[in-house]
Design an enzyme around this catalytic site. Sequence first.
Site, mmCIF file in Angstrom:
data_model
loop_
_atom_site.group_PDB
_atom_site.id
_atom_site.type_symbol
_atom_site.label_atom_id
_atom_site.label_comp_id
_atom_site.label_asym_id
_atom_site.label_seq_id
_atom_site.Cartn_x
_atom_site.Cartn_y
_atom_site.Cartn_z
ATOM 1 N N PRO A 2 40.974 50.789 42.810
ATOM 2 C CA PRO A 2 42.243 51.532 42.861
ATOM 3 C C PRO A 2 43.384 50.598 43.242
ATOM 4 C CG PRO A 2 40.543 52.612 44.176
ATOM 5 C CD PRO A 2 40.014 51.269 43.789
ATOM 6 N N GLU A 3 44.476 50.707 42.538
ATOM 7 C CA GLU A 3 45.665 49.922 42.864
ATOM 8 C C GLU A 3 46.760 50.869 43.345
ATOM 9 O OE1 GLU A 3 46.804 46.915 40.095
ATOM 10 O OE2 GLU A 3 44.748 46.342 39.649
ATOM 11 N N HIS A 101 27.536 59.958 49.928
ATOM 12 C CA HIS A 101 28.511 58.944 50.365
ATOM 13 C C HIS A 101 29.794 59.561 50.916
ATOM 14 C CE1 HIS A 101 25.842 56.224 48.243
ATOM 15 N NE2 HIS A 101 26.051 56.867 47.122
ATOM 16 N N ARG A 165 56.604 28.441 45.896
ATOM 17 C CA ARG A 165 55.143 28.549 45.741
ATOM 18 C C ARG A 165 54.678 27.794 44.505
ATOM 19 N NH1 ARG A 165 52.618 32.753 49.275
ATOM 20 N NH2 ARG A 165 54.381 33.748 50.303
#
Length: 298
Positions: A2-3, A101, A165
């Site tokens: 999941p994002e 679960h 970066r």
Amino acid sequence: MPELPEVEHLRRSLDPVIVGATVRGVRVVRRDVVHATAPSRTAAQRQTALLVGERLARTSRRGKQLAIEAESGMTLVIQLGMTGSVTIERGRPPSGMDGKHRHVVWELDLADGRSRVRMAFRDPRRFGGITTYPSRAHLDQAWESLGPDGLGLTATELSEGLRGRKRPGKSALLDQSVVAGVGNIYADESLFASAIHPQTQAGALSTHQIGRLAAEIRRILNHAADAGGSTLRDYRDAFGNPGGAVQLHMVYGRGGEPCLRCGTTLLGLRLQGRATVCCPRCQDLSTGRAGSRSRRRS
Ligand SMILES: [Zn+2]
């Protein structure tokens, strides 16, 4: 996994049900999924940390972390990890696989004063978990290590996060201290939409590219959150419905297939261990030079 869009969609589906509800009890099947940030030695203290007796005041989210805050300020954060879900259950508990679960199950008296539901945290692979905070201030402090949230990301914030970066742009996007909530799917999608090659050095992106990338991250994450997240993996909203954003993927999971924009075969590569898909034609590695795309075409 999941994002941000899945977690935001879950938050939006939970919020109207649980805000205003009172937590009547909680059953913890697996104690190792609950992490307390304040000492709770007794069973009663552990119940209190999980908001038993509290009225739920609001939900919020930063990146992939979902927070549920009680009126007293006590807060818990749910992280879905790889396979986590939060489901509202009415009536009899689920049977079969859906009944397995379920590591933590809350009983809620809803705001209408008549209905009672269960809110179950289920996570077969247990990479997710629940963290309890004694106050909202403690959570805000924990969230300081996260970058700005992807749903409202500005070009200025992204520019600050990427400055200097040297690593590939995609790796920087996956760093939760740069942007909170961008994972593998939406990193590939937003780089494609911005015509930026995932291996482009993060610090070498032009102001124009960063502006476009920030806008695409916002657009794609918002669109996916509205559509209900991704149907990949095990995502379900609070009522067990799968997401619908898989139809929106332009490159993710499509390595070897034709680019939906130009027809070139999409390239699947691994970037710092993560499966990455990009279009070698639409996404230019020679960064930052205005007009480079049109030159390549001519
Ligand atoms: Zn293409």
